[in-house]
Design a protein around this motif. Structure first.
Motif, mmCIF file in Angstrom:
data_model
loop_
_atom_site.group_PDB
_atom_site.id
_atom_site.type_symbol
_atom_site.label_atom_id
_atom_site.label_comp_id
_atom_site.label_asym_id
_atom_site.label_seq_id
_atom_site.Cartn_x
_atom_site.Cartn_y
_atom_site.Cartn_z
ATOM 1 N N GLU A 24 0.844 -1.191 0.000
ATOM 2 C CA GLU A 24 0.000 0.000 0.000
ATOM 3 C C GLU A 24 0.877 1.236 0.000
ATOM 4 O O GLU A 24 1.904 1.289 0.681
ATOM 5 N N LEU A 25 0.460 2.210 -0.762
ATOM 6 C CA LEU A 25 1.245 3.426 -0.942
ATOM 7 C C LEU A 25 0.334 4.636 -0.818
ATOM 8 O O LEU A 25 -0.771 4.649 -1.368
ATOM 9 N N GLU A 26 0.778 5.633 -0.094
ATOM 10 C CA GLU A 26 0.048 6.893 0.041
ATOM 11 C C GLU A 26 0.591 7.859 -1.007
ATOM 12 O O GLU A 26 1.766 8.206 -0.998
ATOM 13 N N LEU A 27 -0.282 8.250 -1.938
ATOM 14 C CA LEU A 27 0.081 9.242 -2.953
ATOM 15 C C LEU A 27 -0.482 10.577 -2.477
ATOM 16 O O LEU A 27 -1.597 10.967 -2.830
ATOM 17 N N ALA A 28 0.291 11.278 -1.630
ATOM 18 C CA ALA A 28 -0.204 12.481 -0.960
ATOM 19 C C ALA A 28 -0.636 13.547 -1.960
ATOM 20 O O ALA A 28 -1.678 14.182 -1.779
ATOM 21 N N ASP A 29 0.117 13.756 -3.016
ATOM 22 C CA ASP A 29 -0.219 14.783 -4.004
ATOM 23 C C ASP A 29 -1.556 14.474 -4.685
ATOM 24 O O ASP A 29 -2.266 15.388 -5.095
ATOM 25 N N ALA A 30 -1.897 13.197 -4.775
ATOM 26 C CA ALA A 30 -3.149 12.775 -5.417
ATOM 27 C C ALA A 30 -4.291 12.617 -4.416
ATOM 28 O O ALA A 30 -5.422 12.386 -4.821
ATOM 29 N N GLN A 43 6.253 10.219 -10.308
ATOM 30 C CA GLN A 43 6.645 11.531 -10.813
ATOM 31 C C GLN A 43 5.483 12.487 -10.567
ATOM 32 O O GLN A 43 4.333 12.132 -10.811
ATOM 33 N N THR A 44 5.787 13.687 -10.077
ATOM 34 C CA THR A 44 4.760 14.711 -9.884
ATOM 35 C C THR A 44 5.282 16.028 -10.431
ATOM 36 O O THR A 44 6.495 16.285 -10.420
ATOM 37 N N ARG A 45 4.326 16.833 -10.921
ATOM 38 C CA ARG A 45 4.696 18.151 -11.427
ATOM 39 C C ARG A 45 3.433 18.990 -11.596
ATOM 40 O O ARG A 45 2.478 18.562 -12.241
ATOM 41 N N ASP A 46 3.431 20.160 -11.014
ATOM 42 C CA ASP A 46 2.370 21.148 -11.213
ATOM 43 C C ASP A 46 0.958 20.565 -11.074
ATOM 44 O O ASP A 46 0.117 20.749 -11.954
ATOM 45 N N GLY A 47 0.689 19.855 -10.003
ATOM 46 C CA GLY A 47 -0.654 19.341 -9.759
ATOM 47 C C GLY A 47 -1.003 18.070 -10.511
ATOM 48 O O GLY A 47 -2.141 17.610 -10.456
ATOM 49 N N SER A 61 -0.569 1.430 -13.312
ATOM 50 C CA SER A 61 -0.315 2.859 -13.170
ATOM 51 C C SER A 61 -1.539 3.607 -12.669
ATOM 52 O O SER A 61 -2.678 3.195 -12.897
ATOM 53 N N VAL A 62 -1.267 4.706 -11.998
ATOM 54 C CA VAL A 62 -2.280 5.662 -11.578
ATOM 55 C C VAL A 62 -1.767 7.036 -11.979
ATOM 56 O O VAL A 62 -0.637 7.407 -11.655
ATOM 57 N N ALA A 63 -2.603 7.767 -12.717
ATOM 58 C CA ALA A 63 -2.264 9.134 -13.113
ATOM 59 C C ALA A 63 -3.350 10.065 -12.589
ATOM 60 O O ALA A 63 -4.512 9.672 -12.481
ATOM 61 N N TRP A 64 -2.975 11.278 -12.274
ATOM 62 C CA TRP A 64 -3.936 12.262 -11.804
ATOM 63 C C TRP A 64 -3.520 13.647 -12.277
ATOM 64 O O TRP A 64 -2.360 13.901 -12.564
ATOM 65 N N GLU A 65 -4.518 14.508 -12.354
ATOM 66 C CA GLU A 65 -4.272 15.885 -12.755
ATOM 67 C C GLU A 65 -5.288 16.780 -12.065
ATOM 68 O O GLU A 65 -6.473 16.479 -12.029
ATOM 69 N N ARG A 66 -4.808 17.865 -11.529
ATOM 70 C CA ARG A 66 -5.686 18.853 -10.886
ATOM 71 C C ARG A 66 -6.075 19.879 -11.940
ATOM 72 O O ARG A 66 -5.225 20.481 -12.580
ATOM 73 N N LEU A 67 -7.378 20.045 -12.130
ATOM 74 C CA LEU A 67 -7.885 21.032 -13.075
ATOM 75 C C LEU A 67 -8.266 22.307 -12.319
ATOM 76 O O LEU A 67 -8.639 22.258 -11.149
ATOM 77 N N GLU A 68 -8.175 23.420 -12.990
ATOM 78 C CA GLU A 68 -8.421 24.704 -12.348
ATOM 79 C C GLU A 68 -9.886 25.116 -12.325
ATOM 80 O O GLU A 68 -10.314 25.852 -11.457
#
Length: 162
Positions: A24-30, A43-47, A61-68
């Motif tokens: 188990e892994l905590e992906l804090a940014d996500a 890898q993380t960059r700009d949200g 894989s798990v990918a995420w992106e923060r939208l504005e």
């Protein structure tokens, strides 16, 4: 006789070793917890970010992106599966109604699990939105291990999703 005993012992130990090394892994940014069957590179960059690893011929894989802007969430989610399938050389073959997004996901009709297939292999993709983030969880390979894909996708959790 001694070589046979050593060989039998070695084969016995290999049979007892787990096929998958789930962690188990905590992906804090996500704001997401995930279970991977191998140690992922992150890898993380700009949200935005990506956590991925390969094991037994499969890529997890798990990918995420923060939208504005909130009005961008649904169009981005609607394009998510076809766009990713195209990048992978696969086509969307349908949806898996049995699979669902992690608790706390927003109820968009485009959220859910998609089956992808093509000359490059097979994949199972889960897409969803929570807060201002869009997520994609993917298991991809020449052929899929249904049990491993299920374990990976069911291991996704948002902390404090009540």
């Amino acid at each position: 006789m001694r070589h046979f005993t050593i060989l039998a012992l070695a084969l016995g130990l290999m049979a007892c070793s787990p096929r998958w090394d789930w962690r188990e892994l905590e992906l804090a940014d996500a704001e997401l917890r995930a279970r991977f069957p191998c140690k992922p590179a992150i890898q993380t960059r700009d949200g935005a970010g990506l956590a991925h690893c390969e094991q037994q011929g499969l890529r997890f894989s798990v990918a995420w992106e923060r939208l504005e802007r909130p009005e961008h969430l649904q169009p981005a989610l609607a394009q998510s599966a076809p766009r990713l399938a195209g990048r992978l050389g696969l086509a969307v073959q349908g949806r898996d109604e049995a699979a669902s997004a992690p608790a706390g996901a927003l109820a968009f009709p485009e959220s859910g699990a998609y089956r992808l297939q093509g000359p490059q292999g097979q994949a199972q993709l889960l897409t969803w939105v929570r807060g201002m983030r869009i997520y994609q969880a993917l298991v991809q390979g020449k052929t899929l291990d249904a049990e491993a894909a299920h374990e990976f996708l069911q291991g996704l959790q948002h902390p404090h999703s009540g």
